[in-house]
Motif scaffolding. Structure first.
Motif, PDB file in Angstrom:
ATOM      1  N   GLU A  58       0.804  -1.224   0.000  1.00  0.00           N
ATOM      2  CA  GLU A  58       0.000   0.000   0.000  1.00  0.00           C
ATOM      3  C   GLU A  58       0.836   1.272   0.000  1.00  0.00           C
ATOM      4  N   TYR A  59       1.954   1.297   0.714  1.00  0.00           N
ATOM      5  CA  TYR A  59       2.756   2.524   0.724  1.00  0.00           C
ATOM      6  C   TYR A  59       3.216   2.877  -0.689  1.00  0.00           C
ATOM      7  N   VAL A  60       3.713   1.889  -1.393  1.00  0.00           N
ATOM      8  CA  VAL A  60       4.131   2.104  -2.784  1.00  0.00           C
ATOM      9  C   VAL A  60       2.924   2.421  -3.659  1.00  0.00           C
ATOM     10  N   THR A  86      -5.250   2.057   4.792  1.00  0.00           N
ATOM     11  CA  THR A  86      -5.685   3.391   4.374  1.00  0.00           C
ATOM     12  C   THR A  86      -4.645   4.439   4.744  1.00  0.00           C
ATOM     13  N   LYS A  87      -4.052   4.299   5.938  1.00  0.00           N
ATOM     14  CA  LYS A  87      -3.022   5.254   6.356  1.00  0.00           C
ATOM     15  C   LYS A  87      -1.808   5.172   5.428  1.00  0.00           C
ATOM     16  N   TYR A 105      -8.274   7.729  -5.018  1.00  0.00           N
ATOM     17  CA  TYR A 105      -8.003   6.839  -3.888  1.00  0.00           C
ATOM     18  C   TYR A 105      -9.327   6.225  -3.444  1.00  0.00           C
ATOM     19  N   ILE A 106      -9.308   4.904  -3.245  1.00  0.00           N
ATOM     20  CA  ILE A 106     -10.526   4.162  -2.916  1.00  0.00           C
ATOM     21  C   ILE A 106     -10.299   3.408  -1.613  1.00  0.00           C
ATOM     22  N   ILE A 130     -11.699   7.588  10.384  1.00  0.00           N
ATOM     23  CA  ILE A 130     -10.938   7.858   9.169  1.00  0.00           C
ATOM     24  C   ILE A 130     -11.658   8.805   8.217  1.00  0.00           C
ATOM     25  N   LEU A 131     -12.993   8.751   8.180  1.00  0.00           N
ATOM     26  CA  LEU A 131     -13.713   9.640   7.271  1.00  0.00           C
ATOM     27  C   LEU A 131     -13.448  11.099   7.631  1.00  0.00           C
TER      28      LEU A 131
END
Length: 574
Positions: A58-60, A86-87, A105-106, A130-131
């Motif tokens: 995810e980071y990449v 997500t982070k 972004y999804i 998070i929202l």
């Protein structure tokens, strides 16, 4: 020809994004997105199926849409499930916002009925909330796909946000797959010139400009937003010649300036050239600045106002990063005027009018060949001399190449050494979020978007730690990764020598443990090489590089931590 999936029975968001020409996705599947991603084919190493999903950490993945767009001009998406994932993609999301790069972004939410029951990766107000975090960062471009979502009310808005260089977040809920988009209103992409009547606005802009520049010096400052402009290097050269004006540029603004521009004085501020900085520091209340494509970040203006009698701004996007109330008026001490619209149209109009009737500004002298005042510091003989390496690479780059500098010494020293951009290659540095390791993801996205391009990434041994686990997924892409190894967090180390000069070096906390980088790369299926200190094997290493090579290549560069090159004026703010 690319094949398209039959999306008549697919997730509504896939259909919507396909209509917006977003057909490439990267990330990791998991709980909250499995019922979205099941409708998308796996990316097989070739862009022969649309839409397609590329599985990578995810980071990449969060940075892949940035490189994808910079390489091809096409928007791509990053996908992650709830919680930590997500982070992780959020680092790329932040740089997309800070660098005005359109991307998607999804992410999903936990179900409302689970609130208070401790759901895994709790996204409610009792968990990460998070929202609220997403809406705080992107208040106008976060869309929750629940029963209240209306495509008729949002389609044109989404389209306009992407057109104006904004990242967009789609938040999935349990009801997302049941949304009936139906026959929604499709507006044509809004052209920049539609924001205002460019003809009369430019005529008025030019009138005020003519009046302001009489018997005054004009300095042209080129910012990163000019990448949107077609034939931009040709146009900025024509403008410099027509005005006979000193021209300077930001780190990424260099991609809008030709090496052949006779009035090009170099990069300013971070890694800036001496001649360019002399011009920038000398700006006063009798000078006029023409700012092309706004760039007012700390690495460009160093948190200071531009001193001038007048600042004229030509840009394209509304409310781009750095603007306040849709204006850059706050960054200057003088009068301010701007035109927002299609920058190619605006710039062409300005050049035409100035050629027809030259302005009465004080003409500048063409720039000297050498844009620095001092000899370069040379490396210890046990290390590769970065001056020699960059100069030799500058003669090597093939046409239509693209490269990314990571948050390491590479994004400070290259521009200082070379002084002028190379017309064969675009260099991008996504520095505003200071996300170490992000350049790898942008390089991955750039290569997937345009496999025929040579794609390079310059990274440090500290940055390497943040993406090394994803080397395997990129092994067959054909990326070239220059890894600068000085066993230091180089930017930190060099800076703290000045900021914390009264403290011992062990308290800088800037050491990086030595690693067999070639062995790591080989174990992930890459080719690898280590440059010799005298660069006697450089030609042999570069001979391995082809646009369509089957394996990516890591080139380790042993560098001297004591070779101080490009300046870092930010240090005075620490």
């Amino acid at each position: 020809m690319k094949e398209s999936l039959n999306i008549t029975d697919t997730h509504p968001l896939v259909a919507l994004l396909s209509d917006l020409h977003v057909k490439f996705f990267a990330g990791v599947t998991g709980g909250g997105v499995i019922h979205f991603l099941k409708h998308i084919a796996r990316y097989s190493g070739k862009c022969d199926v649309e839409p397609a999903f590329f599985t990578i950490g995810e980071y990449v993945a969060g940075f892949i849409p940035l490189g994808y767009y910079l390489s091809s001009g096409t928007v791509a998406a990053s996908v992650a499930t709830t919680g930590a994932a997500t982070k992780l993609i959020g680092c790329g999301l932040s740089d997309a916002k800070l660098h005005n790069i359109p991307s998607v972004y999804i992410v999903p939410l936990c179900e409302p009925e689970a609130s208070g029951f401790g759901p895994l990766q709790d996204t409610s107000v009792y968990g990460s909330n998070i929202l609220a975090q997403l809406q705080a960062e992107l208040p106008d471009s976060t869309f929750v796909l629940d029963e209240t979502f209306s495509i008729d009310e949002t389609y044109t808005r989404i389209q306009t946000l992407l057109q104006h260089g904004k990242p967009v977040v789609f938040v999935l809920t349990k009801s997302s797959s049941n949304i009936d988009f139906g026959i929604f209103r499709r507006a044509s992409i809004i052209e920049g010139g539609a924001l205002e009547d460019l003809s009369w606005r430019m005529d008025y802009f030019i009138l005020k400009f003519r009046q302001a520049v009489q018997n005054r010096r004009v300095v042209i400052v080129v910012g990163d937003e000019m990448r949107r402009c077609a034939r931009v290097k040709e146009l900025t050269t024509q403008l410099s010649l027509a005005l006979r004006a000193e021209t300077i540029w930001s780190i990424n603004g260099a991609n809008a300036v030709s090496r052949e521009n006779p009035y090009g004085y170099g990069y300013i501020s971070f890694g800036g050239n001496d001649k360019a900085m002399e011009i920038f520091r000398s700006l006063g209340e009798d000078d006029v600045v023409l700012l092309l494509g706004g760039c007012s970040d700390e690495y460009t203006t160093n948190l200071k106002k531009i001193i001038a009698s007048d600042l004229f701004y030509l840009g394209e996007a509304e409310n781009s990063y750095g603007m306040v109330n849709n204006s850059f008026a706050h960054i200057t001490t003088g009068n301010y005027d701007q035109v927002l619209g299609d920058v190619h149209t605006a710039l062409t109009h300005l050049i035409t009018k100035v050629k027809e009737e030259p302005c009465a500004n004080i003409p500048a002298r063409p720039a000297p060949a050498d844009l620095n005042n001092h000899a370069f510091i040379r490396a210890n003989h046990n290390y590769v001399d970065m001056v020699d390496l960059y100069q030799r690479l500058d003669n090597y780059w093939r046409k239509n190449s693209i490269a990314f500098d990571d948050v390491c010494l590479a994004y400070k020293d290259r521009q200082y050494i070379l002084s002028r951009p190379n017309d064969n290659i675009d260099f991008y540095s996504l520095y505003r979020g200071s996300a170490m390791g992000g350049a790898f993801g942008t390089a991955v996205g750039a290569k997937i978007a345009n496999p025929e391009r040579d794609v390079y990434c310059f990274t440090g041994d500290g940055c390497f730690r943040l993406f090394a686990g994803c080397l395997g997924e990129a092994a067959k892409l054909g990326i070239v990764l220059f890894l600068l190894n000085n066993e230091r967090l180089g930017i930190v180390d060099q800076g703290l020598r000045k900021v914390l000069h009264d403290f011992p070096e062990e308290q800088y906390h800037a050491d990086v443990i030595a690693v067999d980088y070639q062995g790591v790369a080989l174990s992930f299926g890459w080719n690898a090489a280590r440059l010799l200190p005298d660069l006697s094997n450089l030609s042999d290493v570069l001979d391995q590089i082809e646009p369509t090579m089957e394996r990516s290549l890591l080139i380790e560069v042993p560098i001297d931590p004591n070779q101080l090159l490009g300046s870092n004026p930010r240090l005075v703010n620490l």
